[in-house]
Structure formats: structure tokens, C-alpha cells
Design a protein around this motif. Structure first.
Motif, PDB file in Angstrom:
ATOM      1  N   GLN A 124       8.168  -5.589  -5.822  1.00 45.87           N
ATOM      2  CA  GLN A 124       8.788  -4.774  -7.016  1.00 45.87           C
ATOM      3  C   GLN A 124       7.654  -3.608  -7.699  1.00 45.87           C
ATOM      4  O   GLN A 124       8.185  -3.239  -8.749  1.00 45.87           O
ATOM      5  N   VAL A 125       6.809  -3.337  -7.022  1.00 43.89           N
ATOM      6  CA  VAL A 125       5.719  -2.343  -7.520  1.00 43.89           C
ATOM      7  C   VAL A 125       5.707  -1.107  -6.578  1.00 43.89           C
ATOM      8  O   VAL A 125       5.619  -1.257  -5.424  1.00 43.89           O
ATOM      9  N   SER A 126       5.817   0.080  -7.138  1.00 47.46           N
ATOM     10  CA  SER A 126       5.618   1.370  -6.528  1.00 47.46           C
ATOM     11  C   SER A 126       4.614   2.194  -6.817  1.00 47.46           C
ATOM     12  O   SER A 126       4.067   2.090  -8.181  1.00 47.46           O
ATOM     13  N   ASN A 127       4.402   3.046  -6.034  1.00 48.35           N
ATOM     14  CA  ASN A 127       3.284   4.111  -6.656  1.00 48.35           C
ATOM     15  C   ASN A 127       1.946   3.690  -6.817  1.00 48.35           C
ATOM     16  O   ASN A 127       1.285   4.340  -7.747  1.00 48.35           O
ATOM     17  N   ALA A 128       1.417   2.432  -6.545  1.00 44.65           N
ATOM     18  CA  ALA A 128       0.430   2.056  -6.781  1.00 44.65           C
ATOM     19  C   ALA A 128      -0.865   3.107  -6.104  1.00 44.65           C
ATOM     20  O   ALA A 128      -0.624   3.384  -4.887  1.00 44.65           O
ATOM     21  N   TYR A 129      -1.944   2.926  -6.837  1.00 47.85           N
ATOM     22  CA  TYR A 129      -2.961   3.899  -6.380  1.00 47.85           C
ATOM     23  C   TYR A 129      -4.427   3.642  -6.877  1.00 47.85           C
ATOM     24  O   TYR A 129      -4.398   2.813  -8.153  1.00 47.85           O
ATOM     25  N   SER A 151       5.597  -7.413  -0.065  1.00 48.01           N
ATOM     26  CA  SER A 151       6.816  -8.080  -0.240  1.00 48.01           C
ATOM     27  C   SER A 151       6.698  -9.501  -1.142  1.00 48.01           C
ATOM     28  O   SER A 151       7.125  -9.542  -2.220  1.00 48.01           O
ATOM     29  N   ILE A 152       5.532 -10.168  -0.735  1.00 48.77           N
ATOM     30  CA  ILE A 152       5.531 -11.530  -1.467  1.00 48.77           C
ATOM     31  C   ILE A 152       4.297 -11.675  -2.176  1.00 48.77           C
ATOM     32  O   ILE A 152       3.795 -12.696  -2.851  1.00 48.77           O
ATOM     33  N   GLU A 153       3.561 -10.809  -2.148  1.00 49.41           N
ATOM     34  CA  GLU A 153       1.923 -10.781  -2.598  1.00 49.41           C
ATOM     35  C   GLU A 153       1.913 -10.817  -4.233  1.00 49.41           C
ATOM     36  O   GLU A 153       3.081  -9.970  -4.760  1.00 49.41           O
ATOM     37  N   GLY A 176      -3.304  -7.587   0.545  1.00 50.40           N
ATOM     38  CA  GLY A 176      -2.453  -8.330  -0.411  1.00 50.40           C
ATOM     39  C   GLY A 176      -2.916  -9.943  -0.250  1.00 50.40           C
ATOM     40  O   GLY A 176      -3.244 -10.382   0.887  1.00 50.40           O
ATOM     41  N   TYR A 177      -2.413 -10.444  -1.414  1.00 51.10           N
ATOM     42  CA  TYR A 177      -2.959 -12.103  -1.474  1.00 51.10           C
ATOM     43  C   TYR A 177      -1.815 -12.864  -2.212  1.00 51.10           C
ATOM     44  O   TYR A 177      -1.184 -11.926  -3.036  1.00 51.10           O
ATOM     45  N   GLN A 178      -1.381 -13.861  -1.853  1.00 47.26           N
ATOM     46  CA  GLN A 178      -0.633 -14.669  -2.496  1.00 47.26           C
ATOM     47  C   GLN A 178      -1.481 -15.668  -3.439  1.00 47.26           C
ATOM     48  O   GLN A 178      -2.691 -15.664  -3.368  1.00 47.26           O
ATOM     49  N   GLY A 179      -0.970 -16.143  -4.417  1.00 48.50           N
ATOM     50  CA  GLY A 179      -1.726 -17.160  -5.430  1.00 48.50           C
ATOM     51  C   GLY A 179      -2.279 -16.396  -6.432  1.00 48.50           C
ATOM     52  O   GLY A 179      -2.859 -16.702  -7.248  1.00 48.50           O
TER      53      GLY A 179
END
Length: 192
Positions: A124-129, A151-153, A176-179
Motif C-alpha cells: 500500500q506504499v508507493s514511490n519509496a526511495y 505485498s505483505i512486508e 522486505g521483512y514481515q514482522g
């Protein structure tokens, strides 16, 4: 002109910019509109790591409740609770010449605050840099756009500044990480 990196790419920072000691690490993101009803609060955290990739103590974990570390060489300029607007959402100041010799890497991460409770993730996050600027001239040196679709991180290791002999380099990681923040803190050797 800034050098644009892709995931996994490593680049010299101080060798190609002689005399560079003070950098700004700017991190930014946008959140997509969704109907979950909760606001997003993304946070930048920094981990000061030894040669084994571990933080020696909680003092080496820099975030909104501990804004300065590394004997003052790394400073988080403060929490942005909305991420709205253009430009950097959070900024870290690093004085490379003052980083203690025991620190081999400086890891930059972005996490979603209360992600599980709010049913939020990096999908649900975009344009991260992340971008690195020369603090003295305010010129952008390096930029890494996280084009990956997480998607789930709920946490992302964006990149690392690391020592290579007497020089500093940057590694565009984008893992990416979950948790959320808790899993990162554990992975870096600290108790939650």
C-alpha cells in the motif's frame, strides 16, 4: 548529477566525492488510498552495525525515540507522522568522519508503525526511495528508488552505508521483512 541505483548495486561514495564528510540521507514515500480507515505512519530507523552485522547495544538503534547515536555522528531529524507532500519524509544526518571505528555499516530501514493492528503493508506504499546528499552543497549524489512491489512486508531494509578500507560505499538493498520493526531489531542482535 545524482547516480541512480538499482537493487543490489554498490557504489563508492567518498572515493568519487573527495573531502565528503557530512551527508544527508533522505527517505521518502507515498501511501496509496485504501479503505482501511487508519492513517499510515511510516518510520525510518537506523542501525549502527559491527563487522558481524549486529548492533552492540540499544544505543546503536536510532529511531523516533532515540534520535542520536554513534557518539553524535548519526542524527535522525525527527518523525514525520503523515508522509504527506513532496520531498523527503524523514532525514538522517551522518558525519562520516565521526562514525566510531567499531561501526562497519549503517543500515537504513523503513517500517510501518502498528502495521499488523492496522492491516497495512508495503503493498500500500508507493514511490519509496532513499537518496544521499552532500550536506554542505545540498546536491544529490545517489538515489535509489524502491520500485519493487512489496505485498505483505511491513519493514524494508532500504540500503547501507558501509566502510571499504578508508572509504565509504553505499549498497542499495531493498529487502522486505514481515514482522515489522520487531523482526529487524531481532535480526540486528537486539532484544525487543
Amino acid at each position: 548529477m545524482a547516480i541512480s541505483l538499482s537493487k543490489g548495486q554498490k557504489i563508492d561514495l567518498t572515493k568519487t566525492n573527495p573531502g565528503l564528510t557530512k551527508v544527508l540521507v533522505g527517505l521518502g514515500w507515498d501511501t496509496n488510498k485504501y479503505d482501511g480507515g487508519n492513517d499510515f505512519d511510516l518510520d525510518t530507523s537506523v542501525f549502527l552495525l559491527d563487522e558481524n552485522g549486529k548492533a552492540a547495544s540499544e544505543a546503536d538503534f536510532i529511531f523516533y525515540n532515540n534520535l542520536v547515536g554513534g557518539n553524535g555522528s548519526v542524527e535522525h531529524t525527527g518523525d514525520n507522522r503523515t508522509g504527506e507532500g513532496s520531498g523527503d519524509d524523514e532525514v538522517i544526518k551522518v558525519n562520516l568522519s565521526q562514525v566510531p571505528a567499531s561501526i562497519s555499516k549503517i543500515a537504513f530501514t523503513i517500517t510501518i508503525h502498528d502495521a499488523e493492528a492496522r492491516s497495512q503493508n508495503f503493498g500500500q506504499v508507493s514511490n519509496a526511495y532513499v537518496r544521499i546528499l552532500n550536506e554542505d552543497s545540498n546536491s544529490e549524489l545517489i538515489r535509489y528508488d524502491l520500485g519493487e512491489d512489496f505485498s505483505i512486508e511491513t519493514a524494508v531494509v532500504v540500503g547501507e552505508l558501509y566502510r571499504h578500507g578508508a572509504e565509504w560505499k553505499f549498497n542499495a538493498i531493498g529487502s522486505g521483512y514481515q514482522g515489522g520493526l520487531g523482526s529487524l531489531v531481532k535480526d540486528y542482535g537486539l532484544d525487543v
